[in-house]
Scaffold this active site. Sequence first.
Site, mmCIF file in Angstrom:
data_model
loop_
_atom_site.group_PDB
_atom_site.id
_atom_site.type_symbol
_atom_site.label_atom_id
_atom_site.label_comp_id
_atom_site.label_asym_id
_atom_site.label_seq_id
_atom_site.Cartn_x
_atom_site.Cartn_y
_atom_site.Cartn_z
ATOM 1 N N LEU A 18 0.841 -1.208 0.000
ATOM 2 C CA LEU A 18 0.000 0.000 0.000
ATOM 3 C C LEU A 18 0.869 1.249 0.000
ATOM 4 O O LEU A 18 1.930 1.290 0.645
ATOM 5 C CB LEU A 18 -0.908 0.009 1.232
ATOM 6 C CG LEU A 18 -1.995 -1.053 1.245
ATOM 7 C CD1 LEU A 18 -2.903 -0.855 2.459
ATOM 8 C CD2 LEU A 18 -2.825 -1.051 -0.037
ATOM 9 N N GLY A 44 1.051 -5.330 1.106
ATOM 10 C CA GLY A 44 0.003 -5.421 0.087
ATOM 11 C C GLY A 44 0.475 -6.116 -1.182
ATOM 12 O O GLY A 44 -0.322 -6.748 -1.886
ATOM 13 N N ASN A 104 4.787 -7.436 6.427
ATOM 14 C CA ASN A 104 5.677 -6.797 7.402
ATOM 15 C C ASN A 104 4.985 -5.699 8.208
ATOM 16 O O ASN A 104 5.639 -4.865 8.833
ATOM 17 C CB ASN A 104 6.889 -6.195 6.674
ATOM 18 C CG ASN A 104 6.472 -5.127 5.669
ATOM 19 O OD1 ASN A 104 5.398 -5.192 5.108
ATOM 20 N ND2 ASN A 104 7.315 -4.127 5.448
ATOM 21 N N GLU A 105 3.640 -5.704 8.209
ATOM 22 C CA GLU A 105 2.901 -4.589 8.817
ATOM 23 C C GLU A 105 3.324 -4.284 10.246
ATOM 24 O O GLU A 105 3.463 -3.118 10.623
ATOM 25 C CB GLU A 105 1.380 -4.870 8.797
ATOM 26 C CG GLU A 105 0.708 -4.627 7.474
ATOM 27 C CD GLU A 105 0.931 -5.733 6.454
ATOM 28 O OE1 GLU A 105 1.705 -6.668 6.751
ATOM 29 O OE2 GLU A 105 0.354 -5.652 5.362
HETATM 30 C C1 LIG Z 1 -7.221 -3.066 13.911
HETATM 31 C C2 LIG Z 1 -7.038 -3.351 12.449
HETATM 32 C C3 LIG Z 1 -8.080 -2.730 11.643
HETATM 33 C C4 LIG Z 1 -7.946 -2.480 10.352
HETATM 34 C C5 LIG Z 1 -6.663 -2.609 9.626
HETATM 35 C C6 LIG Z 1 -5.857 -1.391 9.815
HETATM 36 C C7 LIG Z 1 -4.763 -1.102 9.246
HETATM 37 C C8 LIG Z 1 -4.103 -1.924 8.276
HETATM 38 C C9 LIG Z 1 -3.221 -1.058 7.606
HETATM 39 C C10 LIG Z 1 -2.448 -1.295 6.634
HETATM 40 C C11 LIG Z 1 -2.109 -2.462 5.899
HETATM 41 C C12 LIG Z 1 -1.064 -2.205 5.099
HETATM 42 C C13 LIG Z 1 -0.492 -3.071 4.129
HETATM 43 C C14 LIG Z 1 0.662 -2.393 3.410
HETATM 44 O O1 LIG Z 1 0.875 -2.704 2.285
HETATM 45 S S1 LIG Z 1 1.620 -1.183 4.190
HETATM 46 C C15 LIG Z 1 2.962 -0.846 3.078
HETATM 47 C C16 LIG Z 1 4.143 -1.645 3.470
HETATM 48 N N1 LIG Z 1 5.191 -1.503 2.514
HETATM 49 C C17 LIG Z 1 6.477 -1.473 2.867
HETATM 50 O O2 LIG Z 1 6.837 -1.577 4.023
HETATM 51 C C18 LIG Z 1 7.483 -1.316 1.751
HETATM 52 C C19 LIG Z 1 8.312 -0.108 1.944
HETATM 53 N N2 LIG Z 1 9.268 0.015 0.867
HETATM 54 C C20 LIG Z 1 10.417 -0.706 0.809
HETATM 55 O O3 LIG Z 1 10.698 -1.546 1.615
HETATM 56 C C21 LIG Z 1 11.328 -0.400 -0.329
HETATM 57 O O4 LIG Z 1 10.948 0.839 -0.868
HETATM 58 C C22 LIG Z 1 11.296 -1.451 -1.458
HETATM 59 C C23 LIG Z 1 11.996 -2.748 -0.985
HETATM 60 C C24 LIG Z 1 9.876 -1.775 -1.918
HETATM 61 C C25 LIG Z 1 12.076 -0.882 -2.672
HETATM 62 O O5 LIG Z 1 13.370 -0.508 -2.284
HETATM 63 P P1 LIG Z 1 14.239 0.424 -3.238
HETATM 64 O O6 LIG Z 1 15.547 0.593 -2.554
HETATM 65 O O7 LIG Z 1 14.237 -0.085 -4.607
HETATM 66 O O8 LIG Z 1 13.420 1.797 -3.314
HETATM 67 P P2 LIG Z 1 13.348 2.938 -2.203
HETATM 68 O O9 LIG Z 1 14.483 3.878 -2.396
HETATM 69 O O10 LIG Z 1 13.171 2.356 -0.849
HETATM 70 O O11 LIG Z 1 11.969 3.657 -2.580
HETATM 71 C C26 LIG Z 1 11.856 4.476 -3.748
HETATM 72 C C27 LIG Z 1 10.817 5.537 -3.477
HETATM 73 O O12 LIG Z 1 9.540 4.898 -3.242
HETATM 74 C C28 LIG Z 1 9.030 5.305 -1.975
HETATM 75 N N3 LIG Z 1 8.270 4.171 -1.381
HETATM 76 C C29 LIG Z 1 8.701 2.934 -1.174
HETATM 77 N N4 LIG Z 1 7.727 2.162 -0.677
HETATM 78 C C30 LIG Z 1 6.639 2.951 -0.564
HETATM 79 C C31 LIG Z 1 5.303 2.734 -0.100
HETATM 80 N N5 LIG Z 1 4.875 1.537 0.314
HETATM 81 N N6 LIG Z 1 4.457 3.757 -0.128
HETATM 82 C C32 LIG Z 1 4.852 4.980 -0.559
HETATM 83 N N7 LIG Z 1 6.106 5.251 -1.013
HETATM 84 C C33 LIG Z 1 6.979 4.249 -1.015
HETATM 85 C C34 LIG Z 1 10.270 5.656 -1.165
HETATM 86 O O13 LIG Z 1 9.937 6.497 -0.086
HETATM 87 C C35 LIG Z 1 11.106 6.348 -2.205
HETATM 88 O O14 LIG Z 1 10.538 7.634 -2.404
HETATM 89 P P3 LIG Z 1 11.450 8.915 -2.759
HETATM 90 O O15 LIG Z 1 12.220 8.520 -3.973
HETATM 91 O O16 LIG Z 1 12.325 9.150 -1.560
HETATM 92 O O17 LIG Z 1 10.455 10.001 -2.972
#
Ligand SMILES: CC/C=C\C/C=C\C/C=C\C=C\CC(=O)SCCNC(=O)CCNC(=O)[C@H](O)C(C)(C)COP(=O)(O)OP(=O)(O)OC[C@H]1O[C@@H](n2cnc3c(N)ncnc32)[C@H](O)[C@@H]1OP(=O)(O)O
Length: 280
Positions: free
Chosen positions: A82, A127, A150-151
């Site tokens: 997400l 997600g 990994n939430e």
């Molecule tokens: C009581 C319960 C009731 C109801 C339920 C309630 C809540 C549930 C809530 C949520 C459920 C969520 C599910 C999800 O999916 S949460 C998202 C989790 N995702 C992550 O943790 C991934 C994070 N990202 C990474 O680990 C890395 O970016 C990567 C491995 C995917 C890629 O690595 P890279 O080294 O290739 O790239 P980066 O330099 O890290 O990133 C580039 C660029 O992209 C931005 N970015 C990365 N991931 C995200 C993201 N998920 N959302 C938004 N933006 C993201 C990152 O910041 C960089 O941005 P800039 O270039 O600095 O602008």
Amino acid sequence: MLRCLPTFRARAARAMSTTPSLVQIEKKDNYAIVRLSRAPVNSLNMELLQAIDEAVQSLEQDKNIKGMILSSTNPKIFSAGLDITEMYQPKTKRLREFWRAFQNTYLRLYTTPLATVAAIEGHSPAGGCLLAMCCDSRVMSLGGPLIGLNETKLGIVAPFWMRDVMVNTIGHRETEKMLGLGLQVNALRGKEIGLIDEAVPVEQVHSVAEKLLLEWLSIPSSARKLTKAMMRDETAQKLRSRLDEDRSNFVDFCETDKVQSALAGYLAALKKKAEAKAAK
Ligand SMILES: CC/C=C\C/C=C\C/C=C\C=C\CC(=O)SCCNC(=O)CCNC(=O)[C@H](O)C(C)(C)COP(=O)(O)OP(=O)(O)OC[C@H]1O[C@@H](n2cnc3c(N)ncnc32)[C@H](O)[C@@H]1OP(=O)(O)O
């Protein structure tokens, strides 16, 4: 009218060239490859979620198409899960619509009568892992990429339906560990616990995905579809009967100070990491 046509065509072509599509669909004989295409990391914002839902729906309506491979235009990232910026300092109305789009996409992909295979070349957290688990089979590349829910590491809690899909895929105990510890695993470990069906070198991911898809498609179609429904409808129905409640829980949870400060910290860490990478 006829004279208007070239102008209309030119406008449509211009619009297509300026609005990059979030999802690319490539049709083969009887299946399609659906590639997520939102730079840089396929983070799932509302528009991408809706585009996935619409893509699957349009393929379901195409009588020549029986299956799909879900993939990414970025070989390093399947999907970053997400889009955290949707959840950080949100507007309540958009947040509700965003979660509705996530619910819809999950329900569509998990219960589609199409045969589905995820071709996972790159990272697939949270997600992204859910999208992959919604497919009938998963192929993932050996080496660096990680997959998992990994939430908890972000200080948030996956909703019950993400848990349910993981339990259905790898069983209760493995889910308890993966979900509780917010673990992500590589393809080999994923294969050991049943999260991944085939772990192969990156250059083979697509050919093996096609092989697995053709295996699903070799089963008499109505038997395959009815069996899929028999295996999955109960899980999907659990969410369908609680859509509003689930949305409200998410919005309430997300808007708490605790979750907002956890998301702020996580976004800052991501930014710092990206800056360090860029400085190298
Ligand atoms: C009581 C319960 C009731 C109801 C339920 C309630 C809540 C549930 C809530 C949520 C459920 C969520 C599910 C999800 O999916 S949460 C998202 C989790 N995702 C992550 O943790 C991934 C994070 N990202 C990474 O680990 C890395 O970016 C990567 C491995 C995917 C890629 O690595 P890279 O080294 O290739 O790239 P980066 O330099 O890290 O990133 C580039 C660029 O992209 C931005 N970015 C990365 N991931 C995200 C993201 N998920 N959302 C938004 N933006 C993201 C990152 O910041 C960089 O941005 P800039 O270039 O600095 O602008």
